[in-house]
Design a protein around this motif. Sequence first.
Motif: not given
Length: 242
Positions: A101-104, A156, A160, A189
């Motif tokens: 899971q990416y930054w969000h 998104d 980031e 994240r």
Amino acid sequence: MDLKLTSQCLEQGFCVLPSVFGKAEVELFRAATVNNLGSMGQTRDVAHSYHLAGFHRFPSLATIHARIVADGTVNRFLAAYYGGSPYLALGLSDITVNRSQYWHTDLLRGRYSDFLKDCAPWSETRGSLKALVYLQDGASLRIVPCSHLSPSPLDDTLLEVLAEAARDVVRVNIKAGDVVMMDIRALHRGSTDADMRSPELAAAQKILVSTVFGPVASALAQAMQLGNAHRLADWDRRFLAR
């Protein structure tokens, strides 16, 4: 309920409720999840990575959601946090298995952000909260403290960039059965793609179960409910319709 926890969640955007679910219940949740992997979508290019959005809709997993939303510790916290105002589960529930899971944030983003145009997401002091139930020990969750207090992009890529500029990032240590309560506006994240490619995870899955609560009278909660219904329908068509 410990007032320090509600204060921390208000000020920093998250807190940890320790040992909400015992070992036996964690194992039941894990077994139910693993037994239903074949019904889940795969949103990452890793064979042992799975995701089921809106899992509360599926009879074979609905009992997990019912147990979380009825839990006494969770509801005592929510009652204290919302000062006795009525609240409900918004229908934003997820099970993820070995999923990066990416930054969000958990606000509606991208093409679904239009559903937020008629409300002011950062005007509510006590926003909608996600309950994240961890079914193993870990420290993959990273949060930018207090990031829920300031407007952030609903995109998104821009999020980031914002995260890369953050001076303070907290890595949250979790034990199996703990519940993280997190404002959906908080920048956070999970694990990286590289973390989740480990072949060992095919048999020792990292599982996260979550659902979102919000005040009945909240304009943000109402907008999230409506927008999420559209997002879920699209998600089902993309990842479940085979």
